[in-house]
Design a protein around this motif. Structure first.
Motif, mmCIF file in Angstrom:
data_model
loop_
_atom_site.group_PDB
_atom_site.id
_atom_site.type_symbol
_atom_site.label_atom_id
_atom_site.label_comp_id
_atom_site.label_asym_id
_atom_site.label_seq_id
_atom_site.Cartn_x
_atom_site.Cartn_y
_atom_site.Cartn_z
ATOM 1 N N LYS A 1 -19.807 -20.670 -17.207
ATOM 2 C CA LYS A 1 -19.915 -20.389 -15.782
ATOM 3 C C LYS A 1 -18.639 -20.722 -15.020
ATOM 4 O O LYS A 1 -18.455 -20.295 -13.887
ATOM 5 N N GLN B 1 -23.726 -16.478 -9.870
ATOM 6 C CA GLN B 1 -22.712 -15.585 -10.422
ATOM 7 C C GLN B 1 -21.666 -16.367 -11.200
ATOM 8 O O GLN B 1 -21.215 -17.404 -10.747
ATOM 9 N N PRO B 2 -21.274 -15.880 -12.371
ATOM 10 C CA PRO B 2 -21.820 -14.724 -13.080
ATOM 11 C C PRO B 2 -23.226 -15.013 -13.599
ATOM 12 O O PRO B 2 -23.506 -16.120 -14.056
ATOM 13 N N THR C 1 -29.996 -9.830 -14.527
ATOM 14 C CA THR C 1 -29.916 -9.332 -13.161
ATOM 15 C C THR C 1 -31.125 -8.484 -12.772
ATOM 16 O O THR C 1 -31.171 -7.950 -11.673
ATOM 17 N N THR D 1 -25.487 -15.300 -22.417
ATOM 18 C CA THR D 1 -26.548 -15.751 -21.521
ATOM 19 C C THR D 1 -26.951 -17.174 -21.903
ATOM 20 O O THR D 1 -26.420 -17.752 -22.860
#
Length: 222
Positions: free
Chosen positions: A41, A98-99, A104, A179
């Protein structure tokens, strides 16, 4: 688990006030889930490295913060205590969306969370296997059993089979971007393979390719 930490709870070296602090054991599987996620992140959180060798995580001072005596633990700047790696990751994801690392869309988030929960289960089963495969965890398993380890590994393989099938030709577990599922599953591979030099999941070509690819990322470096 979330609780409120009183600001005068401790006068010892573990007391950190006025900013966010992550209590960790750098080599630990679950703490690495958080550190890898933060790196991916691009977020820097002040860290406190617990001295596991000398059982600092079992001291009264730390148990006042996390009664389970485990890492990781996040203490926010207002004194809120958040324990368990998955809860810490989702808390930070809500603060800094974000990201996006949970997806999403509702469908993407459902897929990522499903894989992340498989990863949680994989860690639990694999740690029981490790406790009975090595003699490195005498407090967890004073009498390791090879027969029990072999039985446990069959249950580990059940989940590895699912992940091998699910990843398909994707670069990452849930698609073409990392992820929280990758942040969850990667550390147990790294713990078994690098920390303990064990032949973990060696017969899974897709997962092996995924591991070797993720291992090159800056976040994955010990």
């Amino acid at each position: 688990m979330i609780q409120r930490l009183k600001r005068d709870a401790s006068n010892g070296p573990l007391r950190r006030l006025g900013d966010m602090v992550l209590y960790q054991f750098r080599m630990g599987t679950n703490p690495r889930r958080v550190s890898i996620y933060l790196s991916e992140k691009g977020i820097d959180v002040p860290r406190y490295e617990l001295d596991y060798a000398n059982l600092e995580h079992r001291t009264p001072e730390y148990l006042m913060i996390n009664p389970a005596g485990r890492a990781p633990t996040l203490v926010t700047d207002d004194g809120t205590v958040i324990t368990e790696a998955a809860a810490i990751v989702e808390y930070i994801e809500e603060l800094f969306p974000q990201p996006a690392m949970i997806g999403t869309s509702p469908e993407q988030r459902a897929k990522v969370r499903a894989l992340e929960r498989i990863g949680n289960d994989l860690i639990a089963r694999s740690m029981l296997w490790l406790w009975n495969t090595t003699d490195a965890f005498p407090r967890k398993e004073p009498k390791p059993s090879k027969a029990f380890a072999e039985m446990l590994y069959r249950h580990v393989q059940e989940l590895l089979d699912v992940l091998e099938l699910t990843i398909g030709e994707n670069e990452f577990l849930a698609g073409d971007a990392p992820t929280i599922a990758d942040c969850t599953v990667f550390p147990i591979f790294q713990t078994a393979r690098e920390r303990f030099k064990l032949p973990y999941a060696e017969h899974y070509p897709r997962l092996n390719a995924w591991y070797e690819n993720f291992r090159t990322r800056k976040s994955a470096q010990y």
